[in-house]
Motif scaffolding. Structure first.
Motif: not given
Ligand SMILES: Cc1cc2nc3c(=O)[nH]c(=O)nc-3n(C[C@H](O)[C@H](O)[C@H](O)COP(=O)(O)OP(=O)(O)OC[C@H]3O[C@@H](n4cnc5c(N)ncnc54)[C@H](O)[C@@H]3O)c2cc1C
Length: 408
Positions: A320-324, A329-340
């Motif tokens: 979240v700190p990186q995204w904000m 808030m595109a899917a490419a950002k969100i994917a980083q969480f699931y690929d963590d």
């Protein structure tokens, strides 16, 4: 991370920076962590006060360390009953003793203790969310009878039976339908003042019983029982367990009364049938799923809280700190969480341990019969060595350690 950072101004066109739907354990702790970091958070749950529902009732192992790192261990300590020894028994004989900190607490008390930690940066809204819309810039949350909430990021922490995911085209994949049954009930001693031990775990002795283990431990002002079973939910034994719990338990686990003391079951027997599911197609604009909303856990594996705390740590302190820090808030950002990779490893561990507990309890092929034998013999032998040389037993414990045990 206990200090509260000052709140940042809200971005134009949004009511809140982050909307979290679901104020069970996942959503509440995520809101605390994000709120303490200074984000403007709106936490929405249908219950102003979480009701008495049967979920996790014992916190232990890595869960304690994760709560400490998130600055929430003190809140747990104040609300729960701590205990440090569990006697582990199978077929009437002591297998070993677990020496480690554990906390017994009812789930509503746990969620309540966490909600009491919500900082001022978190607005709590009591209401039922009827729909969600997600996009690359702005997320919308509709609440029955209340005005809509708009946010930069939407976190769904809506638990197991969530229907909101459908609005977003996110599906549940069943990894194992009707994986396990869990019973919860309260006990009091019969014919004596107290039980023989504050906490005891009694393992099932026969494959045909389908019993993994029975946890007995203190919670609030009672002795709580959590029984983890791999049986068909329509099995007559399940009905008997609900209707005649004491007789059924004593019949199935004949050494129980001798090991723990005679008992009476008070109040009703709760039971829960768990499906193991994982959310699919969730790399979507604007929305992240945490806790059971993303992946459910087998209660016997004891990984539900470990999983949700990992989700929260990774999402709220890393991503979240990186995204904000940048627009959108595109899917490419969100994917980083699931690929963590840390999250992925924890999720995999939850699934592996669920399958391990089931096979260890009920699989009858040669491999599992041998593994079962080795598993329990190893524990008993290490316990005997420990009596003579604790240091040598500790060394042996580290060698060829089988897959992690739930923190019984
Ligand atoms: C019987 C049982 C025993 C368990 N034992 C263990 C154990 O020993 N160890 C362990 O680690 N884990 C255990 N677990 C798993 C653990 O309890 C869960 O992983 C954890 O509680 C999940 O928390 P959550 O916040 O994701 O979901 P929940 O606690 O279910 O919270 C979901 C929240 O979302 C809200 N919500 C849903 N939809 C809406 C809506 N439309 N509008 C508004 N609000 C909404 C609900 O009101 C609820 O408050 C057990 C689970 C069960 C069922």
């Amino acid at each position: 991370m206990t200090a509260e950072n000052p709140p940042r101004p809200l971005p134009a066109g949004t009511d809140t920076e982050i909307a979290i739907v679901g104020g069970g354990l996942s959503g509440t702790i995520a809101a605390i962590v994000l709120g303490r970091a200074g984000y403007q958070v709106t936490l929405i749950d249908r219950y102003p006060v979480f009701p008495r529902e049967f979920r996790v009732e014992k916190i232990a192992g890595d869960q304690i360390e994760k709560l400490r790192r998130l600055g929430l261990l003190e809140a747990l300590e104040k609300a729960a009953v701590a205990f440090d020894e569990i006697v582990n028994v199978r077929r009437g004989r002591v297998l070993d003793r677990t020496h480690a900190r554990h906390y017994g607490i009812f789930y509503d008390d746990l969620v309540g203790a966490m909600r009491a930690q919500l900082p001022k940066t978190v607005r709590f809204v009591a209401g039922r969310v009827s729909g969600v819309e997600a996009g690359p810039e702005r997320q919308r949350v509709s609440i029955v009878g209340q005005s809509e909430v708009t946010a930069r990021l939407l976190v769904l922490a809506t638990g197991m039976g969530d229907i909101l995911k459908r609005d977003l085209g996110i599906e549940r994949k069943f990894v194992h339908q009707r994986q396990s049954l869990t019973f919860g009930f309260n006990l009091r001693p019969q014919g004596s003042e107290a039980f023989r031990h504050p906490a005891l775990t009694y393992y099932g002795g026969r494959v045909s019983d389908g019993i993994d283990y029975l946890n007995l431990f203190p919670a609030a002002d009672v002795t709580r029982a959590n029984l983890f079973v791999f049986r068909e939910h329509r099995d007559p034994w399940v009905k008997a367990m609900r209707e005649r719990p004491k007789e059924t338990l004593v019949e199935t686990l004949p050494g129980l009364v001798k090991a723990f003391g005679d008992f009476e079951v008070i109040d009703r027997v709760e039971n829960w049938l768990t499906d193991i599911t994982v959310a699919e197609n969730c790399k979507r604009d604007g929305v992240a799923l945490i806790g059971d909303a993303y992946q459910t856990s087998c209660p016997a594996a004891g990984t539900g809280v470990s999983r949700l705390l990992t989700d929260i740590e990774r999402l709220c302190t890393v991503h979240v700190p990186q995204w904000m820090a940048s627009p959108g808030m595109a899917a490419a950002k969100i994917a980083q969480f699931y690929d963590d990779t840390v999250k992925e490893a924890m999720d995999r561990h939850g699934l592996n341990l669920a399958s391990f507990r089931r096979s260890l309890t009920i699989d009858t092929d040669l491999q599992w019969r041998a593994r079962r034998q080795i598993h329990f013999s190893r524990r008993r032998i290490l316990h005997e060595i420990n009596k003579v040389s604790p240091a040598f037993a500790a060394t042996l414990r580290g060698i060829g350690k089988p897959r992690a045990e739930p923190a019984t």
